[in-house]
Write a protein that holds these residues in place. Sequence first.
Motif, PDB file in Angstrom:
ATOM      1  N   PRO A  80       0.827  -1.214   0.000  1.00  0.00           N
ATOM      2  CA  PRO A  80       0.000   0.000   0.000  1.00  0.00           C
ATOM      3  C   PRO A  80       0.861   1.264   0.000  1.00  0.00           C
ATOM      4  O   PRO A  80       1.908   1.320   0.643  1.00  0.00           O
ATOM      5  N   LEU A  81       0.390   2.287  -0.704  1.00  0.00           N
ATOM      6  CA  LEU A  81       1.016   3.609  -0.654  1.00  0.00           C
ATOM      7  C   LEU A  81       0.483   4.333   0.583  1.00  0.00           C
ATOM      8  O   LEU A  81      -0.724   4.409   0.799  1.00  0.00           O
ATOM      9  N   LEU A  82       1.406   4.883   1.383  1.00  0.00           N
ATOM     10  CA  LEU A  82       1.025   5.446   2.684  1.00  0.00           C
ATOM     11  C   LEU A  82       1.168   6.954   2.763  1.00  0.00           C
ATOM     12  O   LEU A  82       0.483   7.588   3.570  1.00  0.00           O
ATOM     13  N   SER A  83       2.073   7.550   1.996  1.00  0.00           N
ATOM     14  CA  SER A  83       2.381   8.970   2.187  1.00  0.00           C
ATOM     15  C   SER A  83       2.584   9.654   0.851  1.00  0.00           C
ATOM     16  O   SER A  83       2.834   9.012  -0.174  1.00  0.00           O
ATOM     17  N   LEU A  84       2.519  10.992   0.887  1.00  0.00           N
ATOM     18  CA  LEU A  84       2.584  11.778  -0.338  1.00  0.00           C
ATOM     19  C   LEU A  84       3.123  13.164  -0.013  1.00  0.00           C
ATOM     20  O   LEU A  84       2.810  13.751   1.033  1.00  0.00           O
ATOM     21  N   LEU A  85       3.961  13.690  -0.925  1.00  0.00           N
ATOM     22  CA  LEU A  85       4.477  15.052  -0.818  1.00  0.00           C
ATOM     23  C   LEU A  85       4.556  15.658  -2.208  1.00  0.00           C
ATOM     24  O   LEU A  85       4.970  14.989  -3.166  1.00  0.00           O
ATOM     25  N   ILE A  86       4.165  16.937  -2.330  1.00  0.00           N
ATOM     26  CA  ILE A  86       4.298  17.684  -3.582  1.00  0.00           C
ATOM     27  C   ILE A  86       5.445  18.671  -3.418  1.00  0.00           C
ATOM     28  O   ILE A  86       5.423  19.518  -2.522  1.00  0.00           O
ATOM     29  N   ASP A  87       6.447  18.545  -4.269  1.00  0.00           N
ATOM     30  CA  ASP A  87       7.605  19.440  -4.259  1.00  0.00           C
ATOM     31  C   ASP A  87       7.321  20.599  -5.214  1.00  0.00           C
ATOM     32  O   ASP A  87       7.352  20.439  -6.438  1.00  0.00           O
ATOM     33  N   GLU A  88       7.042  21.769  -4.664  1.00  0.00           N
ATOM     34  CA  GLU A  88       6.682  22.920  -5.489  1.00  0.00           C
ATOM     35  C   GLU A  88       7.869  23.419  -6.299  1.00  0.00           C
ATOM     36  O   GLU A  88       7.706  23.869  -7.438  1.00  0.00           O
ATOM     37  N   GLU A  89       9.067  23.373  -5.728  1.00  0.00           N
ATOM     38  CA  GLU A  89      10.242  23.916  -6.404  1.00  0.00           C
ATOM     39  C   GLU A  89      10.554  23.146  -7.684  1.00  0.00           C
ATOM     40  O   GLU A  89      10.787  23.737  -8.746  1.00  0.00           O
ATOM     41  N   LYS A  90      10.560  21.832  -7.610  1.00  0.00           N
ATOM     42  CA  LYS A  90      10.897  21.009  -8.770  1.00  0.00           C
ATOM     43  C   LYS A  90       9.676  20.477  -9.496  1.00  0.00           C
ATOM     44  O   LYS A  90       9.812  19.781 -10.500  1.00  0.00           O
ATOM     45  N   ARG A  91       8.494  20.771  -8.967  1.00  0.00           N
ATOM     46  CA  ARG A  91       7.240  20.350  -9.574  1.00  0.00           C
ATOM     47  C   ARG A  91       7.207  18.835  -9.759  1.00  0.00           C
ATOM     48  O   ARG A  91       7.087  18.313 -10.864  1.00  0.00           O
TER      49      ARG A  91
END
Length: 824
Positions: free
Chosen positions: A211-222
């Motif tokens: 299962p995928l548990l976590s997520l992050l969006i990197d705004e600098e590198k998109r």
Amino acid sequence: MESEGDSCSWAGSEDHEVVCEKRLFKSRLPECLAQVACSHQHCAFPLNRNELCVWNTAGSPAAQPLRLLGHQHSISALSFGSKINPLLVCSASRERVVVWNLDECTQKLKEGLTPQGIIIGTLLRLVLHVRFSPDDQQVAVCAGSRIYMLSAKNEAILVELNGHLAPVTAAEFCTWEKNMLISVSEDRSFKVWDYSTGLLMYQSGVLTGFPLLSLLIDEEKRQIITGCAEGQLWIFSLISDHNYRCVARIDLKKEQEKFYNKIWKSEEELGERQNASELCKTNSMKPKGSVETSLPVLLIEHCDYSVCFHNGGNMSCALNRSYFWIGTSAGLLLINLANLELEAFLCYKDYSGLSIRFARLCSLMKKAVNGKVLCLITSIFEDMIAVLEVNLALLVTSQQSGILKSGNEESLSVIARCPLLPRSPLCTNLNKNKKHPSKTHGVKSTVKDQPLVFHNKIRSSGYTAAPQMTMFSPNTNLKKNNVSKCKTSFKCANQEYPVESSPPIYHEAEISVSCKPTRICCIQYSGDGNYLACGLANKTVLIFNSDLTNTHHVFGGHDGAVNSVGWSHDKKWIVSASDDRTVRVWSVCKNEPALILGKEMFHRAVGFAQFYFMDTFILLCCGAEFHLLSFHLDATKDDLRRYKQKSICRLVQKFPMASTTEITSLSAVNDFYSYIVLTAGSNRALEVFDLNAGCSTAVIPEVHTRAVHQICQNKGSAFSTQKPEAYNLFMTTAVGDGIKLWDLRTLKCERRFEGHGSRSYPCGIAVSPCGKFIASGSDDKCAYIYEMHSNTFSYKLGGYTESVINVAFSPFSPQHLHICVSPF
């Protein structure tokens, strides 16, 4: 809740330098708890299962937390708002979702009133994750396999997002794309939504078996970064024309093992193995026979790395780098986003002052305060919640002090910094040792020393010459004045390299190298950029004008595919290596080779050959070793002895590469004096040789997941104005494993470039002499151009009929890139 004296504890006079337990809460935790939260200076977590507790970390450690009652069932998810004023917090349980204004709640408590939150949703089933929108006007609530978009002002379901096949574990808003929401689920995929209309914009395939548990969006590198329960990370590009391409994949267990091996190796070099526990807390390094534990990715969060090191006085090492935290059950990992390598690992059980050894949940503050980061964790076995204070700068420097010391002492450099040693292999030079016969005067010559006819040269009848083996020689289309043009065309005006320029993205010219499909094995510019040499699979070497207007020369004579071509520094000679186990040196102005090294010298095919040490030597690799050859070239011919080769060559020394069966790539600088030779082997290692000392000086194991097929050094240009430190950078590439940028001084990967489509065949790479752009070929019939500061490609050049297997930047203009398109 237990009595206050038993429920809380905090660090007293004991000095914990790297990490300390700032406060500990003991209370019954909900079994369904899936998310705790941290803001700029607040922590939120449940107490007694259904009571919301908010603690202000900026106040006194003994200060009482804010307790809010509004749930009847156990709280399962918590999240702070995006804005600081007012600061909102959302709490969710089975029966309701509540939004709290902390300023209003604090004021009501001071007035003796009971704080009340705004109920925005009811009976949504078990909630695993909540997240505020960037403007705090909406809340994304992940309940079961659905995502509910709720208003943060009143009870209203704005949109229902339905598409996942299993419970949704995390969701994040994209700040630069309007109305975009990304979610991950236990169905092992991620989806991209337009949450204003409920439209599904993109859905990925199944990424893993966990299962995928976590997520992050990197705004600098998109980019988006997601992690699974088995310790795997995936990075996908959100740039519009990248089509959610997978940029990289990271195995945390492998990175952890590499990190420990690097530290122990540096300690061995420094002779400090006995102080291992003081240098780095690596007690968690598993011994042989121990049970492997997984590293579930509980959290992915940005790291305020530059602020921490600015306060610590070591700002230089944090510039132009991006880092993020990975929270696992065993501890916190710090990942360098530039090279995707582990920089530091804080293992909870290695610190005796911590009450929690294994974490169930984790949350981190985005901003550091006085160089320290606060971390909120809950215990996996007991009803405990701890707030930890981590000194990031001290954590990194304490674990990497041995690496930095071993890298700073006698660090390697491409540019020669000391004179040649008396016994150096580079002291051998045939041009110096060759004894030219001196003319004698006053001695009368006899008749038998004279030729039969009174001419200095006569035309041979041919009966003593070797039989002609070639039936037809290639037509070079040369005019009579080409020879004289060849002699003068290498004179180049003194021009400066245009450092500030745009990348080459527009098509200008093309030329066909053969009338039928032929693989272009190698390509290289001459030092002045006027000519381009190509080695072909049809056994020939071609020289073109750099503008591809015509074929300048065709060299034929090899009996196998030409593996490599190399120009001399003076642009007068070309060396070629072939599968026929021969090496030939050609004069640019003649069609015949000036030097042939035959099959009797090599037991296997010669994979690579080049001039070295300002045209003093020839380097070539054969099998698991490379040869250093000294040579003297003489292209003149005697009509009486045309069969005799006047050029001579002698083996100086062979250098075997350790623990490999074949050298897959070799690179050395010939534009200036350098003692360094870089080799890569089939064992996936890279070895550095110092030919002044005549030995191997360093080995980098596991450079790529596959064998390196090209080493590309930043050799610069005669017209470029780079700093000397730039020449210590080099790149490696392997099939299916992207491109890595390395620093020779530290032997460390500085950046990793991903995103190109070469998955099955080795494709070439090139760096512009200004050091700003990187070009890569690919087997998906496209070429990719990277900017040095970015991990993923900036430009994609497509529309070719075959694979792009080789690329080359012009030495005098970054706006000219030659692309070789041919079948493999």
